[in-house]
Write a protein that holds these residues in place. Sequence first.
Motif, short mmCIF file in Angstrom:
data_model
loop_
_atom_site.label_atom_id
_atom_site.label_comp_id
_atom_site.label_asym_id
_atom_site.label_seq_id
_atom_site.Cartn_x
_atom_site.Cartn_y
_atom_site.Cartn_z
N ALA A 181 1.74 3.99 10.53
CA ALA A 181 0.43 4.51 10.15
C ALA A 181 -0.62 3.41 10.20
N VAL A 203 -7.26 0.40 3.07
CA VAL A 203 -6.20 1.39 3.27
C VAL A 203 -6.28 2.47 2.19
N ALA A 204 -6.52 2.08 0.96
CA ALA A 204 -6.67 3.06 -0.13
C ALA A 204 -7.83 4.00 0.15
N THR A 223 0.81 -1.22 0.00
CA THR A 223 0.00 0.00 0.00
C THR A 223 0.84 1.28 0.00
N VAL A 226 2.08 2.52 2.69
CA VAL A 226 1.76 3.17 3.96
C VAL A 226 2.65 2.55 5.03
N TYR A 254 -4.03 3.45 12.30
CA TYR A 254 -5.37 3.18 11.76
C TYR A 254 -6.08 2.12 12.60
N THR A 300 -9.63 11.22 11.22
CA THR A 300 -9.84 9.79 11.43
C THR A 300 -11.16 9.49 12.13
N LEU A 359 -8.44 10.75 3.96
CA LEU A 359 -7.51 11.64 4.66
C LEU A 359 -7.03 12.75 3.73
N ALA A 360 -6.69 12.41 2.50
CA ALA A 360 -6.21 13.39 1.53
C ALA A 360 -7.28 14.44 1.20
N ARG A 408 -6.74 6.41 2.96
CA ARG A 408 -5.79 7.42 2.45
C ARG A 408 -6.50 8.47 1.60
N THR A 409 -7.44 8.04 0.78
CA THR A 409 -8.17 8.98 -0.06
C THR A 409 -8.99 9.94 0.79
#
Length: 115
Positions: A16, A46-47, A10, A12, A20, A59, A53-54, A50-51
């Motif tokens: 991290a 995870v993807a 990933t 990551v 999570y 969280t 978060l971006a 991350r998306t």
Amino acid sequence: MLIGNLSRRTGVSTRALRHYEDQGLLRPERDTSGYRRYDEHDITRVAQIRTMLAAGMNTAAICRFLDCARSEEDGVRLEMCPDLRAQLDALQERLESESRRIRVTQERLGALTGC
């Protein structure tokens, strides 16, 4: 797969990924030795994390709305419900307000420097 493998697949960090898990975003199985075990679904999860978060979600919000995330060929999208829409609208307003504040600061700086 073990946490190091998930990290490599990933991009990551293991730190991290543990974070999570601490936040309730990932729920790996544990083997008899206590090692975390992840499956292919966790790569997608995870993807999605991350998306989100971006996009500026924290969280706590991601934990609340992660089940609304859908992975598709062209990326992650969210299935909207009223609570999620309100959360995202509030985030958008905060970002716009911050953007306005930054523009004003840039104008003041420009006036000071003659730029």
